[in-house]
Design a protein around this motif. Structure first.
Motif, PDB file in Angstrom:
ATOM      1  N   LEU A  17     -19.203 -15.753 -13.064  1.00 18.93           N
ATOM      2  CA  LEU A  17     -18.927 -16.999 -12.357  1.00 18.93           C
ATOM      3  C   LEU A  17     -19.987 -18.030 -12.702  1.00 18.93           C
ATOM      4  N   GLN A  18     -19.543 -19.065 -13.395  1.00 21.07           N
ATOM      5  CA  GLN A  18     -20.346 -20.258 -13.641  1.00 21.07           C
ATOM      6  C   GLN A  18     -19.402 -21.418 -13.353  1.00 21.07           C
ATOM      7  N   ARG A  19     -19.506 -21.945 -12.149  1.00 17.16           N
ATOM      8  CA  ARG A  19     -18.508 -22.898 -11.655  1.00 17.16           C
ATOM      9  C   ARG A  19     -18.301 -24.101 -12.562  1.00 17.16           C
ATOM     10  N   ASP A  20     -19.354 -24.565 -13.221  1.00 14.17           N
ATOM     11  CA  ASP A  20     -19.191 -25.759 -14.049  1.00 14.17           C
ATOM     12  C   ASP A  20     -18.382 -25.484 -15.328  1.00 14.17           C
ATOM     13  N   LEU A  21     -18.038 -24.251 -15.614  1.00 14.76           N
ATOM     14  CA  LEU A  21     -17.191 -23.950 -16.773  1.00 14.76           C
ATOM     15  C   LEU A  21     -15.700 -24.069 -16.472  1.00 14.76           C
ATOM     16  N   PHE A  22     -15.325 -24.131 -15.204  1.00 14.06           N
ATOM     17  CA  PHE A  22     -13.900 -24.125 -14.881  1.00 14.06           C
ATOM     18  C   PHE A  22     -13.180 -25.384 -15.353  1.00 14.06           C
ATOM     19  N   LEU A  34      -2.056 -19.287 -19.959  1.00 19.38           N
ATOM     20  CA  LEU A  34      -2.428 -18.473 -18.806  1.00 19.38           C
ATOM     21  C   LEU A  34      -3.931 -18.286 -18.691  1.00 19.38           C
ATOM     22  N   PHE A  35      -4.414 -18.410 -17.466  1.00 24.45           N
ATOM     23  CA  PHE A  35      -5.770 -17.997 -17.124  1.00 24.45           C
ATOM     24  C   PHE A  35      -5.645 -16.714 -16.320  1.00 24.45           C
ATOM     25  N   ALA A  36      -6.458 -15.724 -16.645  1.00 22.54           N
ATOM     26  CA  ALA A  36      -6.542 -14.501 -15.861  1.00 22.54           C
ATOM     27  C   ALA A  36      -8.011 -14.245 -15.584  1.00 22.54           C
ATOM     28  N   GLY A  37      -8.325 -13.931 -14.348  1.00 23.09           N
ATOM     29  CA  GLY A  37      -9.712 -13.670 -14.018  1.00 23.09           C
ATOM     30  C   GLY A  37      -9.867 -12.754 -12.826  1.00 23.09           C
ATOM     31  N   GLU A  38     -10.994 -12.065 -12.806  1.00 23.38           N
ATOM     32  CA  GLU A  38     -11.402 -11.273 -11.650  1.00 23.38           C
ATOM     33  C   GLU A  38     -12.897 -11.499 -11.479  1.00 23.38           C
ATOM     34  N   ILE A  39     -13.273 -11.978 -10.288  1.00 21.97           N
ATOM     35  CA  ILE A  39     -14.648 -12.410 -10.040  1.00 21.97           C
ATOM     36  C   ILE A  39     -15.094 -11.889  -8.677  1.00 21.97           C
ATOM     37  N   PRO A  40     -16.345 -11.415  -8.569  1.00 21.73           N
ATOM     38  CA  PRO A  40     -16.853 -10.929  -7.283  1.00 21.73           C
ATOM     39  C   PRO A  40     -16.841 -12.023  -6.213  1.00 21.73           C
ATOM     40  N   MET A  41     -16.662 -11.584  -4.982  1.00 25.29           N
ATOM     41  CA  MET A  41     -16.600 -12.490  -3.832  1.00 25.29           C
ATOM     42  C   MET A  41     -17.731 -12.224  -2.851  1.00 25.29           C
ATOM     43  N   GLU A  42     -17.952 -13.193  -1.981  1.00 26.63           N
ATOM     44  CA  GLU A  42     -18.817 -12.979  -0.830  1.00 26.63           C
ATOM     45  C   GLU A  42     -18.271 -11.781  -0.064  1.00 26.63           C
ATOM     46  N   ASP A  43     -19.158 -10.882   0.358  1.00 22.78           N
ATOM     47  CA  ASP A  43     -18.703  -9.673   1.029  1.00 22.78           C
ATOM     48  C   ASP A  43     -19.828  -9.146   1.911  1.00 22.78           C
ATOM     49  N   TYR A  53     -23.207 -16.656  -7.634  1.00 21.51           N
ATOM     50  CA  TYR A  53     -22.369 -15.831  -8.498  1.00 21.51           C
ATOM     51  C   TYR A  53     -21.206 -15.181  -7.748  1.00 21.51           C
ATOM     52  N   LEU A  54     -20.941 -15.673  -6.535  1.00 24.63           N
ATOM     53  CA  LEU A  54     -19.886 -15.097  -5.713  1.00 24.63           C
ATOM     54  C   LEU A  54     -18.901 -16.175  -5.270  1.00 24.63           C
ATOM     55  N   LEU A  55     -17.629 -15.867  -5.352  1.00 22.23           N
ATOM     56  CA  LEU A  55     -16.597 -16.779  -4.856  1.00 22.23           C
ATOM     57  C   LEU A  55     -16.483 -16.689  -3.342  1.00 22.23           C
TER      58      LEU A  55
END
Length: 93
Positions: A17-22, A34-43, A53-55
């Motif tokens: 996760l590097q938000r400025d790349l989106f 298509l965009f496909a992604g899997e990114i760690p989240m707040e937990d 580094y967390l969505l």
């Protein structure tokens, strides 16, 4: 990228996760791509990690507002210690 022929048909982002790349990711796909992604989240149940580094919940879908969301989930599965957000989105146009 200035030429439609130089745009990608698909982009995959896994566990980075590097938000400025989106913005570049959205621009880098051709229409219908298509965009496909899997990114760690707040937990709160997982070990502490730098929130940069967390969505946040719902953030992955918001990053692709206006796109066709083909599939999406926010969950914890047996392979990961923390929740992840995954998404497949198609660029409109």
């Amino acid at each position: 990228m200035s030429s439609g022929s130089r745009r990608a048909r698909s982009i995959l982002d896994t566990f980075y996760l590097q938000r400025d790349l989106f913005g570049q990711i959205r621009e880098g796909l051709r229409v219908g791509g298509l965009f496909a992604g899997e990114i760690p989240m707040e937990d709160p149940q997982a070990a502490p990690m730098n929130p940069e580094y967390l969505l946040a919940p719902g953030e992955m879908v918001r990053l692709f507002d206006g796109w066709t969301i083909e599939a999406h989930a926010e969950s914890r599965d047996g392979d990961h210690e923390r929740m992840t957000a995954w998404l497949i989105a198609r660029k409109p146009g």
